[in-house]
Design a protein around this motif. Structure first.
Motif, PDB file in Angstrom:
ATOM      1  N   TRP A  38     110.448 103.030  45.483  1.00 51.70           N
ATOM      2  CA  TRP A  38     110.585 104.433  45.887  1.00 51.70           C
ATOM      3  C   TRP A  38     109.260 105.086  46.225  1.00 51.70           C
ATOM      4  CZ3 TRP A  38     114.701 106.700  42.040  1.00 51.70           C
ATOM      5  CH2 TRP A  38     115.936 106.097  42.313  1.00 51.70           C
ATOM      6  N   LYS A  39     108.265 104.950  45.383  1.00 50.87           N
ATOM      7  CA  LYS A  39     106.997 105.635  45.629  1.00 50.87           C
ATOM      8  C   LYS A  39     106.356 105.159  46.924  1.00 50.87           C
ATOM      9  CE  LYS A  39     102.613 106.932  43.641  1.00 50.87           C
ATOM     10  NZ  LYS A  39     101.704 106.835  42.524  1.00 50.87           N
ATOM     11  N   CYS A  40     106.418 103.877  47.184  1.00 48.13           N
ATOM     12  CA  CYS A  40     105.824 103.337  48.414  1.00 48.13           C
ATOM     13  C   CYS A  40     106.567 103.823  49.647  1.00 48.13           C
ATOM     14  CB  CYS A  40     105.851 101.815  48.387  1.00 48.13           C
ATOM     15  SG  CYS A  40     104.947 101.082  47.030  1.00 48.13           S
TER      16      CYS A  40
ATOM     17  N   ARG B 224     110.705 113.537  42.221  1.00 48.09           N
ATOM     18  CA  ARG B 224     110.290 113.105  40.891  1.00 48.09           C
ATOM     19  C   ARG B 224     111.480 112.626  40.052  1.00 48.09           C
ATOM     20  NH1 ARG B 224     107.112 117.820  41.418  1.00 48.09           N
ATOM     21  NH2 ARG B 224     108.580 118.982  40.147  1.00 48.09           N
TER      22      ARG B 224
ATOM     23  N   THR C 183     106.326 107.971  50.548  1.00 45.64           N
ATOM     24  CA  THR C 183     105.036 108.468  51.005  1.00 45.64           C
ATOM     25  C   THR C 183     104.609 107.678  52.233  1.00 45.64           C
ATOM     26  OG1 THR C 183     103.765 106.911  49.685  1.00 45.64           O
ATOM     27  CG2 THR C 183     104.351 109.006  48.636  1.00 45.64           C
TER      28      THR C 183
END
Length: 157
Positions: free
Chosen positions: A57-59, A10, A62
């Protein structure tokens, strides 16, 4: 253990993520030394997404795209139930992957603008550079402790 490490992902910038990761390893060393060693060894792989622009980053951290594709393959193979040959299964999976390739070519995951960001130095924010690491480590410890307190209070409610 998951609560301690989750705050790493986060973090808003790469230097903070690295500092929180190291703080998490230190916290785990006291109660779960084997887990701490595994985390220390996995640092380059676990934080590899930080080498890309923050918008990616999020892609990257995960595996939602992979899970969605696997669900679609499973859904379509359940209809057939028994495949007459291995090649028929490969054709079905190939068809699903072709559909996904068409979808991905225009999606937010692999659009030309997103790919162009990787090559634009203005979007890159790695952990290298001038940072006050001592200050970051203090903040990282507080971040993890706050995250744990929040999780405990949410669990108690």
């Amino acid at each position: 253990m998951g609560r301690i490490v989750s705050s790493v992902f986060r973090a808003r910038d790469a230097a903070t993520a690295v500092a929180i990761y190291h703080a998490a390893c230190e916290m785990l060393e006291g109660c779960r030394p084997r887990a701490a060693r595994v985390l220390e060894e996995a640092e380059p792989d676990a934080l590899a997404y930080l080498d890309f622009p923050p918008s990616h980053w999020k892609c990257l951290r995960t595996n939602n795209v992979q899970e969605r594709t696997n669900r679609e393959i499973k859904r379509r193979s359940r209809v057939v139930q028994v495949f007459p040959s291995e090649s028929s299964l490969l054709r079905l999976v190939g068809a699903v992957m072709c559909d996904q390739a068409e979808t991905w070519s225009g999606s937010r995951y692999f659009s030309e603008r997103k790919i162009a960001e990787m090559h634009d130095a203005a979007f890159r924010m790695g952990a290298a550079g001038e940072h006050d690491w001592a200050e970051l480590e203090k903040a990282a410890g507080k971040t993890i402790e706050s995250s744990l307190e929040l999780a405990d209070s949410a669990e108690a409610a």
